[in-house]
Structure formats: C-alpha cells, structure tokens
Design an enzyme around this catalytic site. Sequence first.
Site, PDB file in Angstrom:
ATOM      1  N   ASN A 155      -9.939   0.290  -0.300  1.00 59.88           N
ATOM      2  CA  ASN A 155      -8.481   0.349  -0.273  1.00 59.88           C
ATOM      3  C   ASN A 155      -7.955  -0.249  -1.574  1.00 59.88           C
ATOM      4  OD1 ASN A 155      -5.751  -0.014   0.122  1.00 59.88           O
ATOM      5  ND2 ASN A 155      -5.939  -0.873   2.184  1.00 59.88           N
ATOM      6  N   CYS A 198       0.813  -1.221   0.000  1.00 60.85           N
ATOM      7  CA  CYS A 198       0.000   0.000   0.000  1.00 60.85           C
ATOM      8  C   CYS A 198       0.848   1.275   0.000  1.00 60.85           C
ATOM      9  CB  CYS A 198      -0.961  -0.002   1.181  1.00 60.85           C
ATOM     10  SG  CYS A 198      -2.175  -1.317   1.065  1.00 60.85           S
ATOM     11  N   HIS A 205      -3.004   7.620   1.977  1.00 55.59           N
ATOM     12  CA  HIS A 205      -3.429   6.306   1.488  1.00 55.59           C
ATOM     13  C   HIS A 205      -4.823   6.036   2.048  1.00 55.59           C
ATOM     14  CE1 HIS A 205      -3.834   2.160   0.649  1.00 55.59           C
ATOM     15  NE2 HIS A 205      -3.593   1.744   1.883  1.00 55.59           N
TER      16      HIS A 205
END
Length: 325
Positions: A282, A115, A252
């Site tokens: 996500n 990520c 993020h």
Amino acid sequence: MTAKRSVVLGCGSYLPQKVLTNAELAARIDTSDEWIVQRTGIRQRHIAAEGEFTSHLAINAARAALEHAGLDAQAIDLIVLATSTPDHTFPATAVAVQNELGIHHGAAFDLQAVCSGFVFALATADNFLRSGAYKRALVIGAETFSRILDWNDRGTCVLFGDGAGAVVLEAQDQPGLPSDRGVLTTHLRSDGRHKAKLYVDGGPSTTQTVGHLRMEGREVFKHAVGMITDVIVDAFDATGATADSIDWFIPHQANKRIIDASAHKLHIAPQKVVLTVDLHGNTSAASIPLALAVAVKDGRVKKGDLVLFEAMGGGFTWGSALVRW
Ligand SMILES: CC(C)(COP(=O)(O)OP(=O)(O)OC[C@H]1O[C@@H](n2cnc3c(N)ncnc32)[C@H](O)[C@@H]1OP(=O)(O)O)[C@@H](O)C(=O)NCCC(=O)NCCS
C-alpha cells in the site's frame, strides 16, 4: 454543445530501488509470508533509500509522465501533489518538484487525503482545468510511508511501501458526450467520525514530532467495501457507465481482499481489475498512479478505454473518478 475536459496526456511512475520481501520482514518480526499474502495479497514493497525523499520520488514520476506525454515541463501551470509524508511540514513538497522541474509560473501545492489523495488531487486539478484557471496540470501521488511506520507493529508495518506516480492533464474542448476523452466525473467523500481508526500519532501542532501510523485494521476493513462501492455507484449514476461498460478498474491498492470484494459486489469482471498490491504494497496516494502506469506500459489501458479509479483512506476519506483514456 462542447464541454471542457481534463484529458490525460501521459502518466509515469517511480519506485525506489530497494525491495523488501515478506521473508525479510519475517526475519525481523513475528510474521510470515503466508500470513501476509493470505490476509493482504502483498508479497513485497519498495523502500526509499536513506536521503531519498518524497520529493525525489515525485520528481522522477513527474519526469516520466512528462516524457510519456511528450511535453516540456514549461507547459505545466499547475502541480497538485497528494502526500501524507511530505519532505517538510512546510513548504509543500509540490514546490520542490516545481522548482526541480524549472517551473516558476503557475501554482503548486500539496493535498492531504491520505490513501484517497490521488483521487482528491485528480478531482481538484480537474476542477481548476475545467474552470479555465489553468491549462495543464501535473497530478502526483508520492509517499515515503516507510518513514512513519512503527517497524515493531506487525499489524501495520507489513502493509505499506514507498513510491510515486503522476499523470499530466490538459484542458481540451470535447464534444460533451459520454464518449469524450478525459475526466468524466469525480466523487469525493469524507467522514471525520472515523478519524481515530487510521491516523498518525504525531504532528507539528500536537506532539511536535512526526509520529507513527496507527490503525484498527478490522474496523478499516469493515467500512472499506461499503464506502468504495457507494462512491463507484455515484460515478456510474452520474455518467450512465456500468460494470460492463468500463474497461479497467484501477483501485487503491491497500489489500487484495478489499479489492476483490469491491469488484465482486459491483459485478466488475476480475480480468478488468488492475492489481499491483502484490508488488508495491500500500503506497497510499501513490498506489493508483503506480498501478495505472503499469497497466498503460504493458498495453492494457489504451486510448478510448474507460478507466475507473477508486480510493479509501484515513479520515475516513473516499472517492471515485471515471476517466476516458
Ligand atoms: C490489517 C489486516 C490485514 C489484519 O487482518 P485481520 O484478519 O483483521 O487480523 P487481526 O488484526 O484481527 O489480527 C488477527 C491476528 O493476527 C495477528 N497479526 C496481526 N498482524 C500480523 C502479522 N503481520 N503477522 C502475523 N500475525 C499478525 C494479530 O496479532 C492477531 O493475533 P491474535 O488473534 O493472537 O490476537 C486487516 O484487518 C486489513 O487488511 N485491514 C484493512 C487495512 C487497510 O487496508 N488499511 C489501509 C486502508 S487505506
């Protein structure tokens, strides 16, 4: 004294057409819209169609970024593509993008920091551009996490989605002042002691299978805010920027609670926080450029604005970048 900076010329993104809502998930597994929204802020995510690969998402995002930059693909001599869900074990998904764009010069490679991938890729491209090795870079985050989810594991499958985002960077001489445009600072960190808290239980060298994402959600949550805020403080210390002087915080997009807690701890005003986790879920390495593209398109991020990026992910890896638009 001038300084070479990686100035952002444009950005773009791409989301697969299919939207998967919380209600649709609740019809398949033991979960509810209320539980997902309350714990994560996620309401829906996009899912790649059968036969739609990470490279396809990446190419669409790259084309959108090039168009936004007003640049022909031939001007690009470096492609850094962040992904944990490549089309193939090798070659890099970046070379598929390079080939599809008709670029046969320069270099293209993938980078894997889960990520945190976009921030790691941005930092990598920035260093290549500032060193003079390359002139213009495409930095892409592209993922099809839907392919590595265990759709029976309600603790993980509700969290992730597919998508891609990209930025075009150009090496430019700037005055060497805090008011310079471009990437002003980047800070990357990793600590492999945490590798078992968020991982995929397969791979070419271990199981010869792709595997599925496994996560100790509470453990990830526990570490996230501290890691994120530490590396943002590093960016502030390196540049003299502050929570007040930044215009936009584009974190993020993993979980609204993590984002809110990080912004709160750093005293970043809520109206400066760009949030897309509700709509995208996500999307790992794609989440920051996807959020950025939304905020640029709707007119929030304007030339001269100071934009703070931050990410944290499997490894753990984490990082920050401060960019003047
Ligand atoms: C995943 C996360 C939302 C789970 O929330 P949590 O409050 O920690 O929940 P827990 O995992 O402790 O589970 C609490 C209960 O909810 C249940 N639960 C888990 N997923 C659920 C779901 N989708 N729907 C309904 N219930 C669920 C659990 O089974 C557990 O039930 P039990 O108490 O009967 O055993 C949260 O830990 C989180 O956001 N972690 C960070 C994850 C992340 O952002 N990762 C990516 C980083 S890049």
